[in-house]
Scaffold this motif. Structure first.
Motif, PDB file in Angstrom:
ATOM      1  N   TRP A 203      26.927  19.815 -10.167  1.00 52.94           N
ATOM      2  CA  TRP A 203      25.513  19.469 -10.159  1.00 52.94           C
ATOM      3  C   TRP A 203      24.934  20.056 -11.431  1.00 52.94           C
ATOM      4  CZ3 TRP A 203      23.034  16.064  -7.292  1.00 52.94           C
ATOM      5  CH2 TRP A 203      23.616  15.672  -6.096  1.00 52.94           C
ATOM      6  N   ARG A 204      24.270  19.238 -12.203  1.00 57.83           N
ATOM      7  CA  ARG A 204      23.711  19.703 -13.475  1.00 57.83           C
ATOM      8  C   ARG A 204      22.360  19.049 -13.701  1.00 57.83           C
ATOM      9  NH1 ARG A 204      28.130  16.602 -17.239  1.00 57.83           N
ATOM     10  NH2 ARG A 204      27.224  14.529 -17.123  1.00 57.83           N
ATOM     11  N   TRP A 205      21.643  19.585 -14.660  1.00 55.94           N
ATOM     12  CA  TRP A 205      20.322  19.070 -15.029  1.00 55.94           C
ATOM     13  C   TRP A 205      20.526  18.025 -16.113  1.00 55.94           C
ATOM     14  CZ3 TRP A 205      16.232  20.818 -12.263  1.00 55.94           C
ATOM     15  CH2 TRP A 205      16.433  21.975 -11.509  1.00 55.94           C
ATOM     16  N   GLU A 206      19.974  16.838 -15.919  1.00 61.24           N
ATOM     17  CA  GLU A 206      20.230  15.765 -16.877  1.00 61.24           C
ATOM     18  C   GLU A 206      18.975  14.932 -17.132  1.00 61.24           C
ATOM     19  OE1 GLU A 206      23.018  11.880 -16.812  1.00 61.24           O
ATOM     20  OE2 GLU A 206      24.058  13.785 -16.490  1.00 61.24           O
ATOM     21  N   THR A 207      18.755  14.633 -18.402  1.00 62.09           N
ATOM     22  CA  THR A 207      17.663  13.769 -18.849  1.00 62.09           C
ATOM     23  C   THR A 207      18.271  12.622 -19.646  1.00 62.09           C
ATOM     24  OG1 THR A 207      16.159  15.647 -19.034  1.00 62.09           O
ATOM     25  CG2 THR A 207      15.575  13.676 -20.277  1.00 62.09           C
ATOM     26  N   ARG A 208      17.833  11.407 -19.362  1.00 63.04           N
ATOM     27  CA  ARG A 208      18.272  10.231 -20.121  1.00 63.04           C
ATOM     28  C   ARG A 208      17.031   9.549 -20.694  1.00 63.04           C
ATOM     29  NH1 ARG A 208      23.170   7.555 -19.178  1.00 63.04           N
ATOM     30  NH2 ARG A 208      24.656   8.925 -18.162  1.00 63.04           N
ATOM     31  N   LEU A 209      17.063   9.302 -21.992  1.00 63.51           N
ATOM     32  CA  LEU A 209      15.935   8.647 -22.664  1.00 63.51           C
ATOM     33  C   LEU A 209      16.449   7.574 -23.614  1.00 63.51           C
ATOM     34  CD1 LEU A 209      14.038  11.876 -23.715  1.00 63.51           C
ATOM     35  CD2 LEU A 209      13.247  10.241 -22.039  1.00 63.51           C
ATOM     36  N   PRO A 210      15.650   6.537 -23.851  1.00 59.42           N
ATOM     37  CA  PRO A 210      16.030   5.600 -24.916  1.00 59.42           C
ATOM     38  C   PRO A 210      16.124   6.382 -26.233  1.00 59.42           C
ATOM     39  CG  PRO A 210      14.168   4.773 -23.652  1.00 59.42           C
ATOM     40  CD  PRO A 210      14.400   6.180 -23.210  1.00 59.42           C
TER      41      PRO A 210
END
Length: 185
Positions: free
Chosen positions: A117-124
Motif C-alpha cells: 500500500w503506497r501513496w500515489e498521485t497520477r496527473l497528466p
C-alpha cells in the motif's frame, strides 16, 4: 377488564436480565495518530529504475522513499508521484512539494501496487504543478504524518519530466564542428 389484565400479568414469566460486558475506558475512542520521523536523506540520490520509465530517490541499496514515474501508455501520458510510506486502504492526503520557486500541492490516495500500500498521485504530464520538478534547486516533500523528504538540488527530476513530456523521446543534441562550437565560460 382490570381482572383480565391482572390475570395476564400473573401468568408471564420475567425475562432474564441482559448479559453485560465490562470494557476498559482506554479501549474506546479514536486511536492515536502515528507520526513517523523524517528520514535522513543526506546520502540519498536519484537512480533510474530498471524499466527506464521511473526515477527513485533513496539511499543506495535500500527501498526508495519517492518514485517519479511516467506512464507512456496512458492517454494523455501520465506522470506518477509515489511516496513509499506506510499507508492504509482508503486514505488520502495533500502532498505538498516546495522548490524551484514554486509550491505544488498534490492530492494523493493510497493504492495497492506491487504488494504494498503506497501513496500515489497520477496527473497528466502537462499539468503546470509538475513544474516544481523542472529546476535544479532543493526540494522538500511533506506527507502529513510520514515525515518530510529533503531532496538536494539535482537536474535529474527536471530532465525526467522533460523526457516524459516528450513522450519518452530523448531530445536531439545538436552536433557542432570544432569551428562552430559555442564558447563556454
Amino acid at each position: 377488564m382490570i381482572a383480565l389484565c391482572a390475570l395476564t400479568a400473573c401468568g408471564t414469566q420475567s425475562e432474564p436480565a441482559p448479559e453485560t460486558q465490562r470494557i476498559a475506558i482506554d479501549d474506546t475512542g479514536p486511536r492515536e495518530a502515528r507520526a513517523y520521523p523524517s528520514p535522513d536523506t543526506t546520502s540519498a540520490l536519484w537512480t533510474v529504475a530498471d524499466s527506464g520509465q521511473a526515477i527513485r530517490f533513496g539511499n543506495a541499496g535500500e527501498d526508495p522513499w519517492l518514485t517519479l514515474a511516467c506512464d507512456l501508455d496512458g492517454t494523455p501520458i501520465q506522470f506518477i508521484i509515489i511516496r513509499h510510506a506506510e499507508a492504509l486502504p482508503g486514505q488520502s492526503a495533500l502532498f505538498p512539494f516546495v522548490g524551484n520557486g514554486m509550491r505544488s500541492r498534490f492530492l494523493t490516495d493510497t493504492r495497492l501496487s506491487e504488494g504494498e500500500w503506497r501513496w500515489e498521485t497520477r496527473l497528466p504530464v502537462d499539468d503546470p504543478q509538475l513544474d516544481v520538478f523542472a529546476g535544479t534547486r532543493d526540494l522538500t516533500a511533506t506527507l502529513p504524518g510520514r515525515g518530510m523528504l529533503e531532496i538536494g538540488g539535482s537536474r535529474i527530476p527536471g530532465e525526467f519530466l522533460d523526457w516524459c513530456r516528450a513522450g519518452g523521446r530523448t531530445p536531439e543534441v545538436e552536433n557542432y564542428s570544432d569551428d562552430e562550437r559555442p564558447m563556454q565560460d
